[in-house]
Design an enzyme around this catalytic site. Sequence first.
Site, short mmCIF file in Angstrom:
data_model
loop_
_atom_site.label_atom_id
_atom_site.label_comp_id
_atom_site.label_asym_id
_atom_site.label_seq_id
_atom_site.Cartn_x
_atom_site.Cartn_y
_atom_site.Cartn_z
N CYS A 271 -33.92 -6.14 -4.72
CA CYS A 271 -33.00 -5.23 -3.99
C CYS A 271 -31.72 -6.00 -3.75
O CYS A 271 -31.47 -6.49 -2.65
CB CYS A 271 -33.62 -4.81 -2.66
SG CYS A 271 -34.98 -3.65 -2.81
N ALA A 273 -28.09 -5.53 -4.39
CA ALA A 273 -26.67 -5.18 -4.16
C ALA A 273 -26.26 -5.44 -2.71
O ALA A 273 -27.04 -5.21 -1.81
CB ALA A 273 -26.44 -3.70 -4.49
N GLY A 275 -25.21 -8.25 -3.86
CA GLY A 275 -25.46 -9.47 -4.64
C GLY A 275 -25.38 -10.77 -3.85
O GLY A 275 -25.53 -11.85 -4.44
N CYS A 393 -32.59 -7.71 7.79
CA CYS A 393 -31.54 -7.97 8.79
C CYS A 393 -31.88 -7.20 10.06
O CYS A 393 -31.04 -6.50 10.60
CB CYS A 393 -30.16 -7.62 8.25
SG CYS A 393 -29.98 -5.92 7.70
#
Length: 457
Positions: A271, A273, A275, A393
């Site tokens: 997962c 992006a 990046g 996060c």
Amino acid sequence: MTDKINQLSGKAPREIAFDILNDILEKGSFSHTVMANTLNQYQYLKKQDRAFITRLCEGTLERIITLDYLLNQYSSVKVLKMKPVIRNILRMGLYQIKYMEVPPSAACNEAVKLTKKRGFTGLSGFVNGVLRSIIREPDKAKFPEESKDKVSYLSIVYSIPDWIIKGWLNQYDYDTVKQMLEGFLSSSKETSIRCNLNKVSVSELKEALTQSQVKIVDGEYLPYALKISEYNYLNQLTPFLNGCFQVQDESSMLVGELSKAKPGDYVIDVCAAPGGKALHIAETMEGSGHVEARDVTQNKVRLIEDNINRLGYRNITARVWDAFILDEESVSKADLVIADLPCSGLGIIGKKPDIKYNMTTEKQKSLVQLQRDILKVVTQYVKPGGILMYSTCTINPGENEENVKWLLETFDFAPESLEEILPPGLKIATAKKGYLQLLPGIHGTDGFFIARFKRKV
Ligand SMILES: C[S@@+](CC[C@H](N)C(=O)[O-])C[C@H]1O[C@@H](n2cnc3c(N)ncnc32)[C@H](O)[C@@H]1O
């Protein structure tokens, strides 16, 4: 000049801010998308006007619970019963009076002007009355007493929904939670960046940023992490355009740091992006090996590719792949799998405040299921003896510590201690059990969770 153009376009900075807030608060648009798109549209504005709009929007959004609580003590009509235009004008007006260096009478006059401009002349007296009474009697409003009702106190003073506060108080002591809440309120002022060591040294980057009049401070733990502020447009900074740095929170850099990828490794980021972690790991492998950065849509993959091209790395490619679908060709192939999965995001509410108003316990539960469904697939890509990094996060035991426990019970993985590889200055008791939770206000980063596992041989 700006005033003249604004007169021509008919929009003053406060009106632009109002439109942004209305989009976010009444139409449910994402704050960072609306902010970025709108500021892009008004590129001709002076730096201080852009800064004013950003501060007013971000600040009002961040403090909605506090602002509404206060407004309700001065207004005969409760905030949620007001017309959306009026409540948002009042929220903005009060934010300027209470938290910005704007003369209170100017904040009030501008709010009244905006009310009339938006076709609510009949309510301009009401807006004026509420804001004037706040200016006249600033101490009339009382916050809940901290000693009597800790949850309401924290929720209203720090503008966080009480269900989130209750959850954190179940996990951490009162002082820690209070420090975290302070940390969120001060977290959005600087941009955290990672120096692209493949292109420049940290001192060269600092010099280039200084030449562009950017304010720089060092990161908390990693020598290549910096925090920058006082620039206008990121994508007008020469060092950014030249790929000398990547925007990335230091907590997120710790995933790359603690992965300890070796030159020649084959890495899959499932997962990836835009990046951040995949690019960092590619950099640590010094041009060797290969990182495959996957994400679910072409648009997301394009974001990764833009960053690969800007930073100039050659050992990383991006590819559309849905992480729920098993890629037979990758089974037991990867030395390292990065699973930085979609999560409730409560660790980054200092940067994206709308998250705290939109998240619910039900959404969190479905995210835990989503994370486990993805983990069931992607754990299969790790070769025996290879490493899996799991990160989110957020600050939520269901998505973090409980997922670690579930993963260890369900798959053939063992926890890998982080203790020996933590950067100097970062000490976290759980690191020897293979995971850590970073907390804003305590660790000086976003709220972030990292766990490291080794697939048994
Ligand atoms: C937390 S973000 C990743 C951030 C990234 N690792 C970084 O460091 O820049 C989660 C990503 O998961 C992606 N995602 C969501 N569902 C997915 C799926 N089914 N397959 C692959 N990627 C998915 C999202 O598009 C989003 O980019």
